[in-house]
Design an enzyme around this catalytic site. Structure first.
Site, PDB file in Angstrom:
ATOM      1  N   GLU A  72       0.838  -1.205   0.000  1.00 27.21           N
ATOM      2  CA  GLU A  72       0.000   0.000   0.000  1.00 27.21           C
ATOM      3  C   GLU A  72       0.875   1.257   0.000  1.00 27.21           C
ATOM      4  O   GLU A  72       1.834   1.363   0.758  1.00 27.21           O
ATOM      5  CB  GLU A  72      -0.883  -0.009   1.253  1.00 27.21           C
ATOM      6  CG  GLU A  72      -1.799   1.191   1.396  1.00 27.21           C
ATOM      7  CD  GLU A  72      -2.584   1.152   2.714  1.00 27.21           C
ATOM      8  OE1 GLU A  72      -3.535   1.940   2.846  1.00 27.21           O
ATOM      9  OE2 GLU A  72      -2.242   0.333   3.599  1.00 27.21           O
ATOM     10  N   LYS A  95      -9.705   2.129  -3.031  1.00 26.24           N
ATOM     11  CA  LYS A  95     -10.178   1.581  -1.765  1.00 26.24           C
ATOM     12  C   LYS A  95     -11.577   2.098  -1.452  1.00 26.24           C
ATOM     13  O   LYS A  95     -11.838   3.302  -1.492  1.00 26.24           O
ATOM     14  CB  LYS A  95      -9.210   1.952  -0.634  1.00 26.24           C
ATOM     15  CG  LYS A  95      -9.545   1.319   0.704  1.00 26.24           C
ATOM     16  CD  LYS A  95      -8.503   1.688   1.755  1.00 26.24           C
ATOM     17  CE  LYS A  95      -8.825   1.051   3.093  1.00 26.24           C
ATOM     18  NZ  LYS A  95      -7.842   1.448   4.129  1.00 26.24           N
ATOM     19  N   CYS A 145      -5.597  -2.805   2.738  1.00 31.17           N
ATOM     20  CA  CYS A 145      -5.516  -2.680   4.182  1.00 31.17           C
ATOM     21  C   CYS A 145      -6.674  -3.377   4.879  1.00 31.17           C
ATOM     22  O   CYS A 145      -6.945  -4.538   4.630  1.00 31.17           O
ATOM     23  CB  CYS A 145      -5.423  -1.198   4.558  1.00 31.17           C
ATOM     24  SG  CYS A 145      -4.991  -0.896   6.287  1.00 31.17           S
TER      25      CYS A 145
END
Length: 534
Positions: A295, A358, A408
């Site tokens: 990330e 995301k 994540c």
């Protein structure tokens, strides 16, 4: 005391009298002693979580919870029984969140109590509601235990979506330490696995009941058979599905181990990018087909930054690509300015072949809820809140099977990481930066969540993390390759093949919810049976 508590108090020495005596003592507790012991039982239960995985501690912890619930004299006491237990369980289970506030301690250290014990208290409302509901149903004995397992499952399901959702450390996650038992998640998901776990660890509480010894033995045998059955069925599933590789694909995961306090310093950003590049092109690069970075490993807006995109492209094998986390922003001059936390696929020619934004953002980490009224800065770099993407997608890129990307903590949401309405993903890719949490339990628990998603979906997991734990997990949850927490380097691996679609991948959490409802209804039915009531 209520009828159930009186029954416990009538337990006599001999046989299972030891359980009856302990249960009678617990059920009679009041005031701070009751709350303190309930809290202690929740604290004890945290030993079952990764990385320790001492799952047998749930036997005394959850039996004690059942006995305390039996002695609850009011709705408030019943709610408090679940809340105090869960507050202890979640407070220690979430302690690692406080590490993120210490990266810039002068600005954010004051948030630690709110982000750890405060968040735990909010999450505990769900379990408190479950014990409150069981008390309202006026159930005893086996009926109470069945209903508790059912209402607890509904409570954990609510944790997946109420507010922004934060289903961290569901009870089913304890089986990360026992891969054979974890296989049940391919049918029931982690929530349904948690339902069965609650039955396994609460049925023995009936050993304290005043009924004949044979009935107590039946409860113990039922719990043992349930655990043994899950273990045997899971072991058979593991034996029947050896790890097999997808032909023609060789992955390289890069773990640069960059400290969070250094990651976004302007004078170091290009050095960090070059660090990923050099690790990627290390020995064996000519055998690799695809490179995976964590990330925000590329700390630039690559879709507009030709120079840095070209550097990233130089880490892509010929005919392959680099899959990297990177921020993304609207073009210059476009209003309003919108920022995304993204995954980008970049080939050796510097072309962006695919993007995922995301969708499930971290409150106060990537955006501030109610920003107009809350004078709080987000803890991630920059003054602009991130915006969410459109949700789960399946990316189809040249040379790779279709896959579900997520970033994540999106990996902790069961049933919400794959686009089940379109092409089935044949593998899962998560990029994350767990440097926020240091050498704590957090990265281990995060990896366990990803492993459970692989088992649920019947698809292998590829996980690239800045400071670890980077890993390739097959669809049975077995580790194929791994770089440990804090280790700097690369790991090369096959891409395991997916299994046939699992029942969970078709039905999601619906199976667990039907099971939970069935247990509650069965408990209500048993309430009318004289054997249960006397």
């Amino acid at each position: 005391m209520d009828t159930a508590a009186c029954a416990l108090a009538r337990a006599t020495p001999g046989g299972f009298g030891w359980a009856g005596a302990g249960a009678a003592w617990l059920s009679a507790l009041t005031g701070w002693r009751r709350r303190g012991l309930t809290l202690a039982l929740g604290l004890l239960a945290t030993l079952s979580l990764p990385p320790l995985g001492l799952w047998p501690v749930l036997l005394p912890s959850l039996c004690g919870l059942v006995w305390l619930l039996a002695g609850a004299r009011s709705r408030f006491a019943a709610f408090g029984t679940g809340w105090w237990w869960a507050w202890g369980f979640y407070s220690v289970g979430f302690y690692w969140i406080g590490n993120a506030m210490l990266i810039e301690a002068d600005r954010f250290a004051w948030m630690i109590p709110f982000a750890t014990i405060g968040l735990a208290g909010v999450q505990a409302l769900a379990i408190g509601s479950a014990t409150w509901a069981v008390h309202l149903l006026k159930l005893a004995g086996l009926a109470r235990i069945l209903a508790l397992a059912g209402t607890w499952t509904f409570a954990e399901w609510l944790r997946t979506w109420v507010g922004t959702g934060f289903p961290w450390n569901p009870i089913g996650s304890i089986w990360d330490a026992v891969p054979a038992v974890a296989q049940a998640a391919s049918v029931l998901g982690v929530l349904g696995l948690g339902t069965l776990s609650l039955l396994i660890f609460t049925l023995p509480a009936l050993a304290a009941d005043f009924r004949p010894t044979r009935h107590k033995l039946a409860a113990l045998i039922a719990a043992g058979l349930l655990l043994a059955g899950l273990w045997a069925a899971g072991g058979a599933r593991l034996a029947a599905h050896p790890t097999e590789a997808v032909d023609g694909i060789r992955l390289r995961l890069v773990q640069a181990a960059i400290a969070q306090s250094h990651k976004w310093k302007d004078e170091l950003r290009e050095a960090h990018l070059l660090d990923h590049l050099n690790l990627s092109r290390g020995p064996g690069f000519d055998q690799v087909t695809h490179v995976v970075w964590p990330e925000t490993a590329a700390p630039y807006f690559l879709d507009f930054d030709d120079r840095h995109r070209a550097l990233v492209a130089s880490a892509a094998p010929l005919g392959g690509m680099v899959l990297t986390g990177a921020p993304r922003v609207t073009p210059r001059g476009v209003e309003p300015v919108t920022l995304w936390n993204s995954l980008m696929a970049i080939d050796a020619a510097g072309q962006v072949l695919g993007i995922y934004d995301k969708a499930h953002l971290v409150p106060f980490g990537e955006y501030v809820p109610l920003r107009a009224v809350l004078p709080i800065a987000k803890i991630t770099h920059g003054g602009i809140d991130f915006s969410p993407g459109t949700g789960p997608v399946t990316l189809s890129l040249p040379g790779l099977p279709p896959f579900a990307p997520f970033i994540c903590y999106e990996s902790v949401f069961p049933g919400a990481i794959a686009d089940h309405g379109g092409t089935r993903p044949l593998w899962l890719l998560t990029v994350t930066n767990d440097a926020w949490f240091g050498r704590s339990a957090g990265p281990h628990q995060h990896l366990a969540a990803g492993r459970m998603r692989a088992i649920e979906e019947g698809a292998p997991l590829v996980r690239a993390a800045n400071t670890g734990i980077s890993a390739v997990i097959d669809p049975m949850g077995r580790t194929v390759a791994r770089l440990d927490l804090g280790q700097r380097g690369i790991v090369d691996s096959i891409l395991p093949q997916a299994t046939a679609p699992t029942l969970f991948s078709r039905w999601g959490n619906a199976i667990a919810l039907v099971l939970a409802l069935t247990l509650v209804v069965t408990g209500l039915f048993l309430r009318r049976v004289e054997f249960i009531e006397r």
